[in-house]
Design an enzyme around this catalytic site. Structure first.
Site, PDB file in Angstrom:
ATOM      1  N   SER A 221       0.586   5.429 -17.290  1.00  0.00           N
ATOM      2  CA  SER A 221       0.068   6.629 -17.939  1.00  0.00           C
ATOM      3  C   SER A 221       1.092   7.289 -18.856  1.00  0.00           C
ATOM      4  O   SER A 221       1.538   6.702 -19.831  1.00  0.00           O
ATOM      5  CB  SER A 221      -0.449   7.620 -16.890  1.00  0.00           C
ATOM      6  OG  SER A 221      -1.120   8.700 -17.498  1.00  0.00           O
ATOM      7  N   HIS A 222       1.502   8.510 -18.526  1.00  0.00           N
ATOM      8  CA  HIS A 222       2.376   9.309 -19.382  1.00  0.00           C
ATOM      9  C   HIS A 222       3.851   9.067 -19.084  1.00  0.00           C
ATOM     10  O   HIS A 222       4.700   9.720 -19.681  1.00  0.00           O
ATOM     11  CB  HIS A 222       2.058  10.787 -19.195  1.00  0.00           C
ATOM     12  CG  HIS A 222       2.143  11.223 -17.757  1.00  0.00           C
ATOM     13  ND1 HIS A 222       1.241  10.802 -16.809  1.00  0.00           N
ATOM     14  CD2 HIS A 222       3.008  12.020 -17.109  1.00  0.00           C
ATOM     15  CE1 HIS A 222       1.557  11.327 -15.640  1.00  0.00           C
ATOM     16  NE2 HIS A 222       2.624  12.071 -15.794  1.00  0.00           N
TER      17      HIS A 222
ATOM     18  N   ASP B  10      -1.852  10.406 -24.488  1.00  0.00           N
ATOM     19  CA  ASP B  10      -0.706   9.872 -23.732  1.00  0.00           C
ATOM     20  C   ASP B  10      -0.661   8.352 -23.758  1.00  0.00           C
ATOM     21  O   ASP B  10      -1.347   7.705 -24.548  1.00  0.00           O
ATOM     22  CB  ASP B  10      -0.760  10.387 -22.293  1.00  0.00           C
ATOM     23  CG  ASP B  10      -1.914   9.793 -21.504  1.00  0.00           C
ATOM     24  OD1 ASP B  10      -2.963   9.496 -22.118  1.00  0.00           O
ATOM     25  OD2 ASP B  10      -1.775   9.608 -20.282  1.00  0.00           O
TER      26      ASP B  10
ATOM     27  N   ASP C 213      -1.762   5.832 -21.862  1.00  0.00           N
ATOM     28  CA  ASP C 213      -2.955   5.019 -21.682  1.00  0.00           C
ATOM     29  C   ASP C 213      -4.219   5.655 -22.235  1.00  0.00           C
ATOM     30  O   ASP C 213      -5.317   5.142 -22.021  1.00  0.00           O
ATOM     31  CB  ASP C 213      -3.147   4.661 -20.205  1.00  0.00           C
ATOM     32  CG  ASP C 213      -3.423   5.871 -19.324  1.00  0.00           C
ATOM     33  OD1 ASP C 213      -2.905   6.961 -19.647  1.00  0.00           O
ATOM     34  OD2 ASP C 213      -4.125   5.736 -18.315  1.00  0.00           O
TER      35      ASP C 213
ATOM     36  N   ASP D  45      -5.766   8.609 -21.633  1.00  0.00           N
ATOM     37  CA  ASP D  45      -6.705   9.400 -20.842  1.00  0.00           C
ATOM     38  C   ASP D  45      -6.389  10.895 -20.829  1.00  0.00           C
ATOM     39  O   ASP D  45      -7.148  11.675 -20.250  1.00  0.00           O
ATOM     40  CB  ASP D  45      -6.815   8.864 -19.412  1.00  0.00           C
ATOM     41  CG  ASP D  45      -5.529   8.974 -18.610  1.00  0.00           C
ATOM     42  OD1 ASP D  45      -4.496   9.382 -19.179  1.00  0.00           O
ATOM     43  OD2 ASP D  45      -5.553   8.638 -17.406  1.00  0.00           O
ATOM     44  N   ARG D  46      -5.297  11.307 -21.455  1.00  0.00           N
ATOM     45  CA  ARG D  46      -4.956  12.725 -21.487  1.00  0.00           C
ATOM     46  C   ARG D  46      -5.018  13.254 -22.918  1.00  0.00           C
ATOM     47  O   ARG D  46      -4.997  12.489 -23.875  1.00  0.00           O
ATOM     48  CB  ARG D  46      -3.557  12.955 -20.911  1.00  0.00           C
ATOM     49  CG  ARG D  46      -3.441  12.513 -19.468  1.00  0.00           C
ATOM     50  CD  ARG D  46      -2.076  12.827 -18.903  1.00  0.00           C
ATOM     51  NE  ARG D  46      -1.968  12.311 -17.547  1.00  0.00           N
ATOM     52  CZ  ARG D  46      -1.336  12.919 -16.553  1.00  0.00           C
ATOM     53  NH1 ARG D  46      -0.743  14.076 -16.758  1.00  0.00           N
ATOM     54  NH2 ARG D  46      -1.291  12.387 -15.346  1.00  0.00           N
TER      55      ARG D  46
ATOM     56  N   GLU E 135      -8.783  18.113 -15.102  1.00  0.00           N
ATOM     57  CA  GLU E 135      -7.581  18.447 -14.352  1.00  0.00           C
ATOM     58  C   GLU E 135      -6.617  19.207 -15.259  1.00  0.00           C
ATOM     59  O   GLU E 135      -6.631  19.021 -16.482  1.00  0.00           O
ATOM     60  CB  GLU E 135      -6.898  17.185 -13.825  1.00  0.00           C
ATOM     61  CG  GLU E 135      -7.721  16.425 -12.815  1.00  0.00           C
ATOM     62  CD  GLU E 135      -7.018  15.191 -12.286  1.00  0.00           C
ATOM     63  OE1 GLU E 135      -7.357  14.751 -11.189  1.00  0.00           O
ATOM     64  OE2 GLU E 135      -6.107  14.669 -12.988  1.00  0.00           O
TER      65      GLU E 135
ATOM     66  N   LYS F  21     -10.516  10.077 -17.111  1.00  0.00           N
ATOM     67  CA  LYS F  21     -10.150  11.053 -18.137  1.00  0.00           C
ATOM     68  C   LYS F  21     -10.273  10.379 -19.498  1.00  0.00           C
ATOM     69  O   LYS F  21     -10.122   9.171 -19.605  1.00  0.00           O
ATOM     70  CB  LYS F  21      -8.709  11.529 -17.919  1.00  0.00           C
ATOM     71  CG  LYS F  21      -8.451  12.193 -16.595  1.00  0.00           C
ATOM     72  CD  LYS F  21      -7.035  12.758 -16.524  1.00  0.00           C
ATOM     73  CE  LYS F  21      -5.986  11.694 -16.291  1.00  0.00           C
ATOM     74  NZ  LYS F  21      -5.979  11.215 -14.889  1.00  0.00           N
TER      75      LYS F  21
ATOM     76  N   ARG G   3       5.582  20.392  -8.175  1.00  0.00           N
ATOM     77  CA  ARG G   3       4.832  21.136  -9.172  1.00  0.00           C
ATOM     78  C   ARG G   3       4.385  22.471  -8.589  1.00  0.00           C
ATOM     79  O   ARG G   3       3.788  22.521  -7.507  1.00  0.00           O
ATOM     80  CB  ARG G   3       3.618  20.332  -9.651  1.00  0.00           C
ATOM     81  CG  ARG G   3       4.030  19.184 -10.568  1.00  0.00           C
ATOM     82  CD  ARG G   3       2.878  18.398 -11.114  1.00  0.00           C
ATOM     83  NE  ARG G   3       3.369  17.462 -12.130  1.00  0.00           N
ATOM     84  CZ  ARG G   3       2.686  16.410 -12.579  1.00  0.00           C
ATOM     85  NH1 ARG G   3       1.479  16.167 -12.110  1.00  0.00           N
ATOM     86  NH2 ARG G   3       3.207  15.621 -13.496  1.00  0.00           N
TER      87      ARG G   3
END
Length: 546
Positions: free
Chosen positions: A113-114, A279, A281, A283-284, A365, A378, A499
Site C-alpha cells: 500500500s502506502h 497511494d 496501490d 486505494d487511498r 476510513e 478503497k 496512532r
C-alpha cells in the site's frame, strides 16, 4: 515442465494484518517465505481449484518476481486460469473490479500500500475472496494457523518465465495465464457511475486549474487513461505518472507530509482549484482545494450528503459505514438522510458483509480511504472523480465553499491523527496499557471543560453474521462533543506505529474556521497525561500529523 513438492520450514510471524501480510522485501526474499504463505492460502481456499484467480500488484520492487512464483504455484495447485495485469500491474480497486466482473473465485494483490518500496523497502500480499474484498478474519486466521504447520509447497518447474508485458494467453501445465489490460474493466465500471460529460466540460475550462499526483505508483496508467484520454485533462496535469519499483525514492502515502509540493500549490499558494493524489496501490486518496485540505472523514460525509448528484447514486444510498477512528461527520449526514450508519473496526474487510447485504452504499476510513458498493476495496480515483463530479454539477462552487456549506448545515468535526512511527513495541504497549488501565476511572473527569461520558476498548459485533471483534482501539468519549482514540496500526513493518485520533464537534458556524490543532489541544494534552507516550518514547512530537 514438472510438478515438485518442496520442503519448507514454518516461518514465524506470517499473520495477516488489517491489509494482508506486510514485511520487508528482504524477508519475502528468504527461500520459501513467499511460497509458504501462498501455499497456506491455496490450502485454505480449496474453492480456487478449477476456477479463476486474479493476480497483480502495485509495481513495487519484487512484484514481477513474486508473480512468476505465484503463477507456477497456482498451476501446481489445480487453478484453471489466472488473470494477471499487464506488466504485473493491477491497482487494488481494479483487482476487486476484475474479480467481480469475471466472477473469479479470488485474487492475490501484491502490495504494501502506502509503505515505501525498493530493495530496502516493504512488500506485501493480500488474499481477496470472490466478492472482490479482503478475506474476512475467519479466513485470515485459518491461513495464519496453516502457516504454522506447513511443511512443503507445490510448484511447477518451467523453462522460461511468463511474458507479463504482452496481452494474451499462455500456458503453464493445464493452467491458462491471461495477461489483461489492467485499466479496461475498471475504466468501464467508473464510466457508469459518474457524469463524464460534465467532468469533461469542467476540465476544459481555462479558469479551472487541476493536478493529480500518482506518486510514481500504480494509479499513473489509470489516471492517464481516465483523466487525460477519456476526460480531456491536460497531459501535464497528471504528474509522477510512471510506476517505479521504488516510487521514485518517495513515500507513496497521499498526505500533506509526503506530498508537500502538491499541498503547497493548492492549499498554501492557491495555485490550484482542485488537486488530488493516490497511494502505492491506488486505494487511498487525498483531496485538496484552494486554501483547504479535506479530511477523509469530511470527504465521506460530503459525498454521502451529495451522492444523488452522481448518476450511479441518483436513486439515493442505502446506508453509510465508517471505521471507528474516523470522525462522526458521516453520522450526522446519515441522521439527516434517515439511513443506517455503522461504526466498524479499522480494516476494509469489515465493510464487506454490510455491502454484500445491501445495508450500505458508501464507506470510508480516516486513513484516506473512501469507496462504495461498486467494488469491495478503497478506491482512490473513484473519490477523485466523485469530487470532480460534484464540482462540475455545483457550478461556481469550490472545494472550500462546498465544505463550508456542509459544516453550516451539519456542524464541523475538527479532526486530526498523530502518528508515532517505528516505536519500540514494548514502549508502545506500555503507553497504551497505561491508558487501558485508566479507562474505568475516566468517566466523570473533565477534558477542556468537557465531561468524559464513556471510556472503553472498542468491540464490534457484525450485524450480518454475528461475528465479534474485540480489542479494536481505546476510546475516551465526551458525549457528542469530543473523542480521543488510541490504537496500534497494523500496516507498518518496523516496530510499532501508535496512532492517536482527536475529534471535537463545533456546531456554531462562527467558530468553524479556527485552527484545527489549537482547538484540539486540550485533547492532545489529555492523551499525553494518560499515555505518557512522549515521555516513554522520548519523542518530542509525532512523526506525522494529518
Amino acid at each position: 515442465m514438472s510438478l515438485r513438492e518442496v520442503a519448507t520450514p514454518a516461518f514465524e510471524g506470517q499473520k495477516p494484518g488489517t491489509s494482508g501480510l506486510r514485511k520487508k522485501v528482504t524477508v519475502f526474499q528468504q527461500p520459501g517465505y513467499l511460497e509458504s504463505f501462498v501455499q497456506a492460502v491455496f490450502d485454505c481456499a480449496p474453492e480456487l481449484q478449477g476456477g479463476t484467480l486474479v493476480l497483480g500488484g502495485d509495481g513495487r520492487f519484487f512484484n514481477r518476481s513474486a508473480i512468476q512464483i505465484i503463477l507456477r504455484m497456482a498451476a501446481a495447485n489445480g487453478i484453471d486460469r489466472v488473470l494477471v495485469g499487464q506488466g504485473g500491474i493491477l491497482s487494488t480497486p481494479a483487482a476487486s473490479a476484475v474479480i467481480r466482473r469475471h466472477r473469479a473465485r479470488g485474487g492475490l494483490v501484491l502490495s504494501a500500500s502506502h509503505n515505501p518500496g525498493g530493495p530496502d523497502g516493504d512488500f506485501g500480499i493480500k488474499y481477496n475472496i470472490a466478492n472482490g474484498g479482503p478475506a474476512p478474519e475467519a479466513v485470515t486466521e485459518a491461513i495464519y494457523k496453516r502457516t504454522q504447520t506447513i511443511r512443503h509447497y507445490r510448484i511447477f518447474d518451467t523453462d522460461a518465465p511468463v511474458n507479463l508485458d504482452a496481452i494474451g494467453n499462455r500456458k503453464i501445465g493445464n493452467m491458462t495465464v491471461t495477461v489483461i489490460d489492467p485499466v479496461d474493466d475498471y475504466a468501464v465500471l467508473l464510466g457508469g457511475l459518474f457524469d463524464f460529460d460534465a467532468i469533461r466540460a469542467l476540465l476544459a475550462r481555462k479558469d479551472f486549474r487541476f493536478r493529480f499526483d500518482a506518486m510514481h505508483a500504480v494509479t499513473g496508467p489509470y489516471a492517464k487513461r481516465l483523466l487525460v484520454e477519456m476526460l480531456g485533462a491536460p497531459a501535464k496535469s497528471v504528474i509522477n505518472a510512471e510506476p517505479l519499483e521504488d516510487f521514485g525514492g518517495g513515500h507513496p502515502d497521499p498526505n500533506p507530509v509526503y506530498a508537500p509540493e502538491l499541498y503547497k500549490a493548492a492549499v498554501l499558494d492557491g495555485e490550484l482549484d482542485f488537486a488530488a493524489a493516490s497511494d502505492g496501490d491506488g486505494d487511498r486518496n487525498m483531496i485538496l482545494g484552494k486554501g483547504i485540505a479535506v479530511t477523509p472523514s469530511d470527504s465521506l460525509a460530503v459525498l454521502a450528503a451529495n451522492a444523488t448528484l452522481a448518476p450511479g447514486y441518483a436513486k439515493g444510498i442505502a446506508g453509510v459505514a465508517r471505521s471507528m477512528p474516523t470522525s462522526r461527520a458521516p453520522d450526522a449526514v446519515a441522521r439527516a438522510l434517515k439511513i443506517e450508519c455503522f461504526e466498524t473496526p479499522t480494516g476494509w474487510k469489515f465493510f464487506g458483509n454490510l455491502l454484500d447485504a445491501g445495508r450500505i452504499t458508501l464507506c470510508g476510513e480516516e486513513s484516506y480511504g473512501t469507496s462504495s458498493d461498486h467494488v469491495r476495496e478503497k478506491d482512490g480515483l473513484w473519490a477523485v472523480l466523485f469530487w470532480l463530479n460534484l464540482l462540475a454539477v455545483k457550478r461556481g462552487e469550490t472545494v472550500l465553499s462546498i465544505l463550508q456549506a456542509h459544516w453550516k448545515r451539519y456542524g464541523r468535526h475538527y479532526y486530526s491523527r498523530h502518528d508515532y512511527e517505528a516505536v519500540d513495541a514494548r514502549q508502545a504497549t506500555e503507553a497504551l496499557n497505561r491508558l487501558r488501565a485508566a479507562l474505568p476511572s475516566l468517566p466523570g473527569q473533565k477534558v477542556g471543560g468537557m465531561v468524559v461520558t464513556a471510556a472503553d476498548d472498542f468491540a464490534y459485533r457484525d450485524p450480518v453474521d454475528g461475528s465479534e471483534s474485540k480489542g479494536q482501539g481505546l476510546r475516551v468519549i465526551c458525549g457528542e462533543q469530543a473523542r480521543l482514540i488510541a490504537r496500534l496500526s497494523g500496516t507498518g513493518t518496523e516496530g510499532a506505529t501508535v496512532r492517536l485520533y482527536f475529534e471535537l464537534f463545533e456546531a456554531d458556524p462562527a467558530k468553524q474556521a479556527d485552527d484545527v490543532q489549537a482547538r484540539l489541544q486540550p485533547l492532545i494534552d489529555f492523551a499525553e497525561i494518560q499515555t505518557g507516550l512522549r515521555k516513554i518514547t522520548g519523542r518530542a512530537a509525532p512523526d506525522v500529523i494529518t
